[in-house]
Design a protein around this motif. Structure first.
Motif, PDB file in Angstrom:
ATOM      1  N   MET A 328      -2.027   3.404  -4.956  1.00  0.00           N
ATOM      2  CA  MET A 328      -0.864   3.607  -6.548  1.00  0.00           C
ATOM      3  C   MET A 328       0.276   3.443  -5.869  1.00  0.00           C
ATOM      4  N   ALA A 329       0.632   4.405  -4.777  1.00  0.00           N
ATOM      5  CA  ALA A 329       2.019   3.952  -4.431  1.00  0.00           C
ATOM      6  C   ALA A 329       2.840   2.430  -4.114  1.00  0.00           C
ATOM      7  N   LEU A 330       1.661   2.013  -3.394  1.00  0.00           N
ATOM      8  CA  LEU A 330       2.017   0.460  -3.001  1.00  0.00           C
ATOM      9  C   LEU A 330       2.798  -0.628  -3.755  1.00  0.00           C
ATOM     10  N   PRO A 331       1.725  -0.653  -4.657  1.00  0.00           N
ATOM     11  CA  PRO A 331       3.020  -1.197  -5.758  1.00  0.00           C
ATOM     12  C   PRO A 331       4.289  -0.803  -6.633  1.00  0.00           C
ATOM     13  N   LEU A 332       4.001   0.772  -6.800  1.00  0.00           N
ATOM     14  CA  LEU A 332       5.696   1.373  -7.146  1.00  0.00           C
ATOM     15  C   LEU A 332       6.653   0.862  -6.315  1.00  0.00           C
ATOM     16  N   ALA A 333       6.505   1.092  -5.085  1.00  0.00           N
ATOM     17  CA  ALA A 333       7.478   0.595  -3.928  1.00  0.00           C
ATOM     18  C   ALA A 333       7.761   0.110  -3.572  1.00  0.00           C
ATOM     19  N   TYR A 334       6.333  -0.715  -3.783  1.00  0.00           N
ATOM     20  CA  TYR A 334       6.766  -2.973  -3.715  1.00  0.00           C
ATOM     21  C   TYR A 334       8.020  -3.093  -5.126  1.00  0.00           C
TER      22      TYR A 334
END
Length: 509
Positions: A328-334
């Protein structure tokens, strides 16, 4: 972007439902619920505890950080270790250790024949939360001290100011951002704490929310207690923002590179060493000795099955949550790093709302939501995993975002120029570069979920006992020997994170 929006909705939806549920009352009932004298007492107790812990944390963390960074003292690395070591002990474990020291059958009675009175209530909560939270302030102050320009201090001394005057007139004003940031973490932790105050029997909003849920289960009053708790954390966030707004602390130039200079302690050497030794005894040696004493009293063979079951249950919930949170953190950080828009920043900020919301209030919101919207989710392992993921999402975003900043975007552009799609170029080029950040995020969330108590208490399936729940339930019944193996297991796992953190700090000293 659509997936990131779905995650943001997942964080906000239970809180919105909590708000709707709170106002599901007649005006007369609403007035009676809000303006109870008990709420004023709870507010006073919560603010008193938060203020007391913050004051003591400053008295501990500020001199400890100054000693470890600016003073010529032996064992500087050990002092740094002392500053982060209490992070390995969750509040309810420290409360268990403190309660186990006193009483007619406590550690002091067994070792010294001294019936040391068992500390509880406000005093016990104050001691436990101070020991558990001062590392948050210490790490912020230490980092700030290491980044200060020492030429300003040298200029102050060349103008005739001694070390004391230089500290209060030059150094301390530049530490305001660190003090505010660390103080905010401390206040959020104290306001949202449930395990410590419940074991110490001190009524704050979190403890009252737990009692309300456990006894009458008046959903409207429980919802309002959760909102009041959330309002306190929001107030702390707003206060920290306003205090730092328009403040300028950075240098106008890079300054000349120079070696660090350390101050001689002189006559203050003895008090400094005494301060470090006493802090080590209180924050490390006594609680670990208490846990060790009760562990020796425990019948480990008889409890081996329960210990393994609780450990397995903790892993069953924490491992999927850690993996899901990282995904879940991957797209938000991206989108926050590579696609900065008016929408990307708010989406990333929403993730921090779930972390800033007190765990008990966040869990109660999910209880209400699951009961009335998706009843099949209530008290399921899936809901517990989702709750962990939404709450600890902010912890995972940081390491992933840091790794993204170090991954050159030109590599993706080069892959796309060779005919790869944007999605394929991400998986082929960028994702392998994020492996370190993703592993760190997964490990951090896994360890945080392993020791989480509040969310687990409200959302775990019936009969699903984790290590944290076992420690809390046994300690609440004063069964200290039975709680010891579970407490020691959590302590060992938490030490893994502290060891990882300190390994980086060791290289800096």
């Amino acid at each position: 972007m659509a997936f990131a929006g779905t995650i943001a909705v997942g964080v906000l939806l239970p809180l919105v439902y909590l708000l709707i549920r709170a106002f599901d009352a007649s005006p007369d009932m609403l007035s009676n619920v809000i303006f109870r004298m008990r709420n004023l007492r709870l507010l006073g107790n919560t603010l008193l505890l938060a203020g007391g812990v913050l004051a003591l944390d400053i008295l501990i963390a500020l001199p400890l950080a100054y000693l470890s960074v600016r003073c010529r003292i032996r064992g500087r690395r050990l002092i740094t270790l002392l500053g982060v070591l209490p992070l390995a002990m969750p509040g309810y474990i420290m409360a268990y250790a403190l309660l186990g020291l006193g009483g007619y059958n406590g550690t002091f009675q067994a070792w010294f024949g001294w019936n040391f009175p068992r500390i509880s209530g406000f005093e016990g909560s104050l001691i436990v939360l101070t020991i558990c939270t001062f590392p948050y302030l210490y790490l912020n102050i230490r980092t700030a001290l290491m980044g200060l320009d020492q030429s300003i201090e040298e200029a102050s001394r060349s103008l005739g100011h001694d070390a004391r005057a230089t500290f209060f007139k030059v150094i301390l004003p530049q530490l305001k951002p660190a003090l505010f940031a660390g103080g905010l973490l401390v206040c959020l932790h104290v306001i949202g704490d449930f395990g410590t105050v419940s074991l110490m029997r001190f009524e704050t909003f979190s403890y009252a929310l737990y009692l309300q849920y456990l006894s009458a289960y008046d959903r409207i009053y429980a919802a309002w207690l959760a909102l009041m708790l959330l309002a306190l954390t929001t107030g702390a966030l707003v206060l920290e923002y306003r205090l730092l707004k328009q403040a300028i602390f950075h240098r106008l130039g890079r300054g000349a590179s120079r070696a660090n200079t350390f101050l001689k302690l002189g006559p203050w050497a003895v008090p400094a060493y005494a301060f470090v030794i006493v802090l080590f005894l209180v924050s490390v040696l006594l609680p670990v000795s208490s846990i060790g004493f009760w562990f020796n009293e425990a019948s480990l063979a008889a409890m081996a099955g329960n210990l393994f079951e609780a450990f397995l249950n903790s892993v069953k919930a924490s491992a999927p949550a850690a993996l899901l949170t990282t995904l879940m953190a991957l797209p938000l950080a991206y989108i926050g790093v590579r696609y900065r828009t008016k929408l990307s920043n708010p989406l990333e900020r929403v993730a921090y709302l779930g972390y800033a919301t007190p765990p008990l209030a966040f869990a109660l919101a999910l209880v209400f939501f699951s009961l009335y919207v998706s009843s099949w989710l209530y008290q399921s392992l899936l809901l517990l995993v989702i709750a962990y993921s939404l709450h600890f999402l902010a912890e995972a975003i940081g390491p992933v975002r840091s790794a993204l900043y170090q991954a050159p975007p030109q590599l993706e552009e080069a892959a796309q120029s060779m005919g790869y799609s944007s999605v394929k170029s991400f998986f082929k080029v960028t994702l392998p570069l994020l492996r370190g950040g993703m592993i760190a995020a997964t490990s951090l969330v896994f360890l945080s979920a392993m020791k989480e108590l509040s969310i687990t208490f409200l959302l775990s399936p019936i009969g699903f006992d984790t290590l944290a729940l076992r420690v809390w339930s046994y300690t609440g019944e004063a069964m200290f020997a039975e709680a010891a193996p579970f407490a020691l297991t959590i302590l060992l796992f938490s030490s893994l994170f502290v060891g990882f953190l300190f390994s980086k700090e060791w290289n800096k000293t």
